[in-house]
Design a protein around this motif. Structure first.
Motif, PDB file in Angstrom:
ATOM      1  N   LEU A  74      49.314  18.606  52.880  1.00 55.74           N
ATOM      2  CA  LEU A  74      49.372  19.950  53.472  1.00 55.74           C
ATOM      3  C   LEU A  74      49.262  19.889  54.991  1.00 55.74           C
ATOM      4  CD1 LEU A  74      47.376  22.244  51.038  1.00 55.74           C
ATOM      5  CD2 LEU A  74      49.827  22.118  51.441  1.00 55.74           C
ATOM      6  N   PHE A 130      35.616  22.897  60.514  1.00 53.46           N
ATOM      7  CA  PHE A 130      35.247  22.763  59.103  1.00 53.46           C
ATOM      8  C   PHE A 130      34.771  21.361  58.786  1.00 53.46           C
ATOM      9  CE2 PHE A 130      37.086  26.829  57.948  1.00 53.46           C
ATOM     10  CZ  PHE A 130      36.326  27.170  56.843  1.00 53.46           C
ATOM     11  N   ILE A 132      45.278  26.552  62.368  1.00 57.67           N
ATOM     12  CA  ILE A 132      44.710  25.516  61.502  1.00 57.67           C
ATOM     13  C   ILE A 132      44.252  24.315  62.334  1.00 57.67           C
ATOM     14  CG2 ILE A 132      45.289  23.841  59.696  1.00 57.67           C
ATOM     15  CD1 ILE A 132      46.767  25.983  58.264  1.00 57.67           C
ATOM     16  N   LEU A 140      52.635  18.979  56.225  1.00 61.04           N
ATOM     17  CA  LEU A 140      53.555  20.124  56.187  1.00 61.04           C
ATOM     18  C   LEU A 140      53.233  21.097  57.311  1.00 61.04           C
ATOM     19  CD1 LEU A 140      53.746  20.861  52.354  1.00 61.04           C
ATOM     20  CD2 LEU A 140      55.524  19.869  53.792  1.00 61.04           C
ATOM     21  N   ASN A 141      51.943  21.237  57.601  1.00 60.28           N
ATOM     22  CA  ASN A 141      51.491  22.133  58.667  1.00 60.28           C
ATOM     23  C   ASN A 141      52.069  21.719  60.016  1.00 60.28           C
ATOM     24  OD1 ASN A 141      49.787  24.244  59.731  1.00 60.28           O
ATOM     25  ND2 ASN A 141      48.545  22.598  60.592  1.00 60.28           N
ATOM     26  N   ILE A 157      45.003  34.010  57.800  1.00 57.60           N
ATOM     27  CA  ILE A 157      45.635  33.068  56.866  1.00 57.60           C
ATOM     28  C   ILE A 157      45.180  31.640  57.158  1.00 57.60           C
ATOM     29  CG2 ILE A 157      47.839  32.090  56.103  1.00 57.60           C
ATOM     30  CD1 ILE A 157      49.066  34.874  56.750  1.00 57.60           C
ATOM     31  N   LEU A 191      41.469  31.042  56.047  1.00 57.76           N
ATOM     32  CA  LEU A 191      41.445  30.920  54.580  1.00 57.76           C
ATOM     33  C   LEU A 191      42.011  29.563  54.155  1.00 57.76           C
ATOM     34  CD1 LEU A 191      42.629  34.478  53.456  1.00 57.76           C
ATOM     35  CD2 LEU A 191      40.349  33.489  53.200  1.00 57.76           C
ATOM     36  N   ALA A 192      43.122  29.169  54.814  1.00 55.35           N
ATOM     37  CA  ALA A 192      43.751  27.889  54.465  1.00 55.35           C
ATOM     38  C   ALA A 192      42.790  26.735  54.702  1.00 55.35           C
ATOM     39  CB  ALA A 192      45.019  27.698  55.285  1.00 55.35           C
ATOM     40  N   MET A 205      39.544  26.830  54.621  1.00 54.19           N
ATOM     41  CA  MET A 205      38.533  26.837  53.559  1.00 54.19           C
ATOM     42  C   MET A 205      39.071  26.166  52.310  1.00 54.19           C
ATOM     43  SD  MET A 205      37.127  30.701  53.925  1.00 54.19           S
ATOM     44  CE  MET A 205      36.191  30.639  52.403  1.00 54.19           C
ATOM     45  N   GLY A 206      40.290  26.521  51.948  1.00 51.01           N
ATOM     46  CA  GLY A 206      40.903  25.950  50.751  1.00 51.01           C
ATOM     47  C   GLY A 206      41.156  24.469  50.893  1.00 51.01           C
ATOM     48  N   ILE A 207      41.762  24.094  52.038  1.00 50.34           N
ATOM     49  CA  ILE A 207      42.170  22.701  52.222  1.00 50.34           C
ATOM     50  C   ILE A 207      40.952  21.779  52.272  1.00 50.34           C
ATOM     51  CG2 ILE A 207      43.275  21.074  53.811  1.00 50.34           C
ATOM     52  CD1 ILE A 207      45.193  23.326  54.583  1.00 50.34           C
ATOM     53  N   SER A 208      39.866  22.246  52.917  1.00 52.87           N
ATOM     54  CA  SER A 208      38.702  21.354  53.038  1.00 52.87           C
ATOM     55  C   SER A 208      38.033  21.111  51.687  1.00 52.87           C
ATOM     56  CB  SER A 208      37.697  21.923  54.049  1.00 52.87           C
ATOM     57  OG  SER A 208      37.293  23.208  53.662  1.00 52.87           O
ATOM     58  N   ALA A 209      38.360  21.949  50.683  1.00 55.76           N
ATOM     59  CA  ALA A 209      37.800  21.719  49.353  1.00 55.76           C
ATOM     60  C   ALA A 209      38.691  20.818  48.510  1.00 55.76           C
ATOM     61  CB  ALA A 209      37.597  23.059  48.636  1.00 55.76           C
ATOM     62  N   MET A 210      39.861  20.414  49.087  1.00 56.29           N
ATOM     63  CA  MET A 210      40.815  19.629  48.298  1.00 56.29           C
ATOM     64  C   MET A 210      40.511  18.145  48.367  1.00 56.29           C
ATOM     65  SD  MET A 210      44.402  21.446  49.155  1.00 56.29           S
ATOM     66  CE  MET A 210      44.670  23.164  48.722  1.00 56.29           C
TER      67      MET A 210
END
Lengths: 270, 259
Positions: free
Chosen positions: B95, B150, B143, B98-99, B76, B79-80, B82-87
Motif C-alpha cells: 500500500l 503513527f 499519508i 501504491l501511495n 482519508i 484513517l488510512a 490507522m488502518g495501514i499501521s494495523a496491517m
C-alpha cells in the motif's frame, strides 16, 4: 472490529484515482478510435515530429537538471556552513519562491525577456546588444531552472545538514585535502539528497508543456506540448495516450538509472 | 576572501530568484497601458483586479478547492494510516508503494489518465472532477506526513486507555490524536499548498466553465489582462510571505519553550 477497515476510503481512492486511470490511459494508448487493438499510437513516437520533440525534451531536461545541480550543491554547502541569521532563515529565503504559483514566476521571465522587455531596455541604456532568447530553447531552459531550482536546493540541503560534523573533521585529521573531503566524504553522503533533487527537477522538466509554451512562444515543441495538443487542439486522445505511455517508459528508465547510480554511491561509502 | 566569495554567490542566486518577482511587483504599481515604460505610481490595476469577476471567481475556486481537498484528504489519509499501521508487513509495503505512484508519476500523465477515466465513465468535467482529482493527489502527501507519527506512537498507551475502560473512540481522541497532531497539521498544510499550486492536473480535469488561478493565468497570459495578473502575483507573494513568516515565528517560539 478490525482497525484495518479504516483504510477503506484510501483503498477506494487508490483504485479509482490511480489504478483504474492508469488502466484507462493504457487502454486508450493501445486502441484506435473505434476501440480495436493497435500499436500505431505507440509507434507514432518514431515519426520525426514526435521523436524530435521527445529528444528535445530529454535534452532540455538534462541541461536544466545539470544547471540546477551545479547551482544548488555549492549553495547547499554554503548554507550548511554559515549560521546566517536565525535558525534556517537563510534557507527559508531560498525556498520561498517555491510557494509562489509557478505560472506567475514563468510569466515574470516572459516580461523580463521580451523583445522590448526590461532586460533589453536596460541593455539599450548601456548600449549593449539585445538579448534575443525569448521563444528559443535557451529561454525554456532558463524558465525550468528558475521554476525547479528550489526542488533541488531543499533535498540537497537536508542531506548535507544530516552529515555528522565529526566525520568531516576525522577526514581532515587523517590528512585529506578539502577537494578530497568534498569528493570522498561529503558528496557520497549527500547522494540520496542529490538523487531525489535530480528526480524532482528532471521529471517535471521532461514532461512540462506550460513552461515551453509560455517562454517558447509555440516555437519550442517538447513531448509534453505534443501530448497536450492532442487532447486540447487535435483531440486525438488515443494518440495522446499512446505518446504518454512512451513518455512514462522514459521516466521509468531515467528513474531506474538514477536509482542504480544511488546504490553504487552508497556501496562506495560502505 | 573565501567569505566574500560565498557572500557574492548567495547574493547572485538571491538576485536570480527574486528579481523577476520584484519586477512584477514594481510593474503592478505602474499606471497606464504601456507596460514597458514607467508612467507613474497608481493603484488602478489593483482596483481593476478586485472588480474583475473572472479573477475573483478563480481566486474563490482555488481557495475552496484547496480547502475541501486538503480537509478530505487529511481525513482519508489519517484513517488510512490507522488502518495501514494495523496491517502485516506485506500488505503495508504494497500500500505504501501504491501511495507513492501519484507522487512519482508525471503530473501530465496523472491529469490525462483522470480526465480519460472521468469521461469514460460518463462523468462530465466540472468543479467536482477537479476536487476529486485534487483529493487523489493530496492523499499521498498527508499519508507521508502522518505515517511517521503513527510509527513513533506508543501502542501501550492506547491499550492502557482501553484497559482503564475508555471506548476505542474516546481513547483515540484523548490518547492517539494529540500525539499525531503535528503530522496532521503539516499534512493538511502540505496538501493545501499542493492543491493551490497545481496547474497541470486541474488543466485536464476542469470543465470549460471552471477556472483556478493557475488555469486563468495560463489562458490569459497572452491577452490583455497582464497588469492585473502582476497585481495578483504581488498580492499572492505578500500573503504567502506573511503566512510563512508567522508560521516560522510560531514554530521557533514553540521550540524555545520546549527546550
Amino acid at each position: 472490529m478490525s482497525r484495518r477497515i479504516f483504510s477503506g476510503p484510501f483503498l477506494l481512492f487508490i483504485l479509482c484515482g490511480t489504478l483504474i486511470p492508469l488502466g484507462v490511459i493504457a487502454y486508450y494508448g493501445i486502441t484506435d478510435r473505434s476501440g480495436s487493438f493497435t500499436l500505431d499510437n505507440i509507434l507514432a513516437i518514431a515519426s520525426p515530429e514526435h521523436s524530435e520533440a521527445l529528444f528535445l525534451a530529454l535534452l532540455l531536461a538534462l541541461i536544466s537538471t545539470v544547471i540546477c545541480l551545479l547551482i544548488a550543491f555549492p549553495l547547499g554547502l554554503i548554507l550548511k556552513d554559515s549560521r546566517l541569521g536565525k535558525k534556517g532563515f537563510m534557507v527559508f529565503i531560498f525556498i520561498l519562491p517555491m510557494w509562489m504559483n509557478f505560472l506567475l514566476r514563468t510569466m515574470a521571465w516572459q516580461v523580463l525577456l521580451e523583445r522590448n522587455g526590461i532586460i533589453n531596455q536596460l541593455l539599450d541604456l548601456v548600449g549593449l546588444p539585445h538579448l534575443d532568447i525569448i521563444n528559443t530553447p535557451a529561454a525554456v531552459v532558463l524558465g525550468m531552472v528558475y521554476d525547479y531550482l528550489p526542488f533541488m536546493v531543499l533535498p540537497i540541503y537536508n542531506a548535507l545538514i544530516k552529515i555528522d560534523r565529526h566525520v568531516i573533521e576525522a577526514a581532515y585529521d587523517l590528512g585529506a585535502s578539502s577537494p578530497q573531503v568534498l569528493l570522498k566524504v561529503i558528496a557520497p553522503l549527500s547522494l540520496p539528497g542529490i538523487v531525489s533533487g535530480i528526480t524532482m527537477v528532471f521529471v517535471p522538466s521532461l514532461t512540462t508543456f506550460a513552461v515551453s509554451n509560455m517562454l517558447g512562444g509555440g516555437k519550442v515543441n517538447l513531448i509534453g506540448n505534443i501530448i497536450e495538443q492532442e487532447f486540447t487542439v487535435s483531440s486525438n486522445w488515443n494518440l495522446g495516450a499512446g505518446l504518454s505511455l512512451v513518455m512514462m517508459i522514459f521516466i521509468v528508465i531515467s528513474m531506474a538509472l538514477i536509482e542504480k547510480f544511488d546504490k553504487n554511491g552508497e556501496g562506495n561509502v560502505l | 576572501m573565501k567569505k566574500t566569495f560565498k557572500g557574492i554567490y548567495l547574493f547572485l542566486i538571491m538576485l536570480f530568484l527574486y528579481l523577476p518577482i520584484f519586477t512584477l511587483m514594481v510593474l503592478s504599481f505602474n499606471g497606464g497601458k504601456t507596460m514597458n515604460a514607467w508612467v507613474g505610481f497608481s493603484l488602478e490595476w489593483y482596483e481593476e483586479m478586485f472588480a474583475n469577476r473572472q479573477i475573483m471567481e478563480a481566486l474563490g475556486n482555488t481557495v475552496s478547492i484547496a480547502f475541501w481537498a486538503a480537509s478530505a484528504s487529511t481525513v482519508i489519509g489519517v484513517l488510512a494510516c490507522m488502518g495501514i499501521s494495523a496491517m502485516k508487513e506485506k500488505p503495508r509495503t504494497l500500500l505504501m508503494g501504491l501511495n507513492n505512484i501519484p507522487l512519482l508519476n508525471a503530473d501530465i500523465v496523472t491529469g490525462i489518465s483522470l480526465m480519460l477515466s472521468f469521461l469514460m465513465f460518463g462523468i462530465s468535467l466540472n468543479y467536482g472532477t477537479v476536487l476529486m482529482a485534487h483529493i487523489t493527489f493530496c492523499i499521498p502527501y498527508v499519508i507521508l506526513s502522518v505515517m511517521p507519527k503513527f510509527r513513533q506512537l506508543e501502542n501501550h498507551t492506547y491499550e492502557a486507555a482501553l484497559d482503564l475502560g475508555a471506548t476505542p473512540a474516546y481513547a483515540f481522541f484523548k490518547v492517539v490524536l494529540p500525539d499525531i497532531m503535528p503530522g496532521i497539521v503539516s499534512g493538511f498544510l502540505l496538501a493545501f499548498t499542493m492543491s493551490v499550486d497545481d496547474f497541470v492536473i486541474t488543466h485536464f480535469t476542469r470543465g470549460a466553465g471552471i477556472n483556478t488561478i493557475s488555469t486563468l493565468i495560463y489562458s490569459q497570459v497572452r491577452v490583455g489582462i497582464r497588469p492585473m495578473l502582476y497585481a495578483l502575483s504581488t498580492l499572492i507573494f505578500v500573503t504567502v510571505f506573511i503566512i510563512l513568516i508567522v508560521v516560522n515565528i510560531i514554530s521557533h517560539k514553540k521550540e524555545e519553550k520546549e527546550s
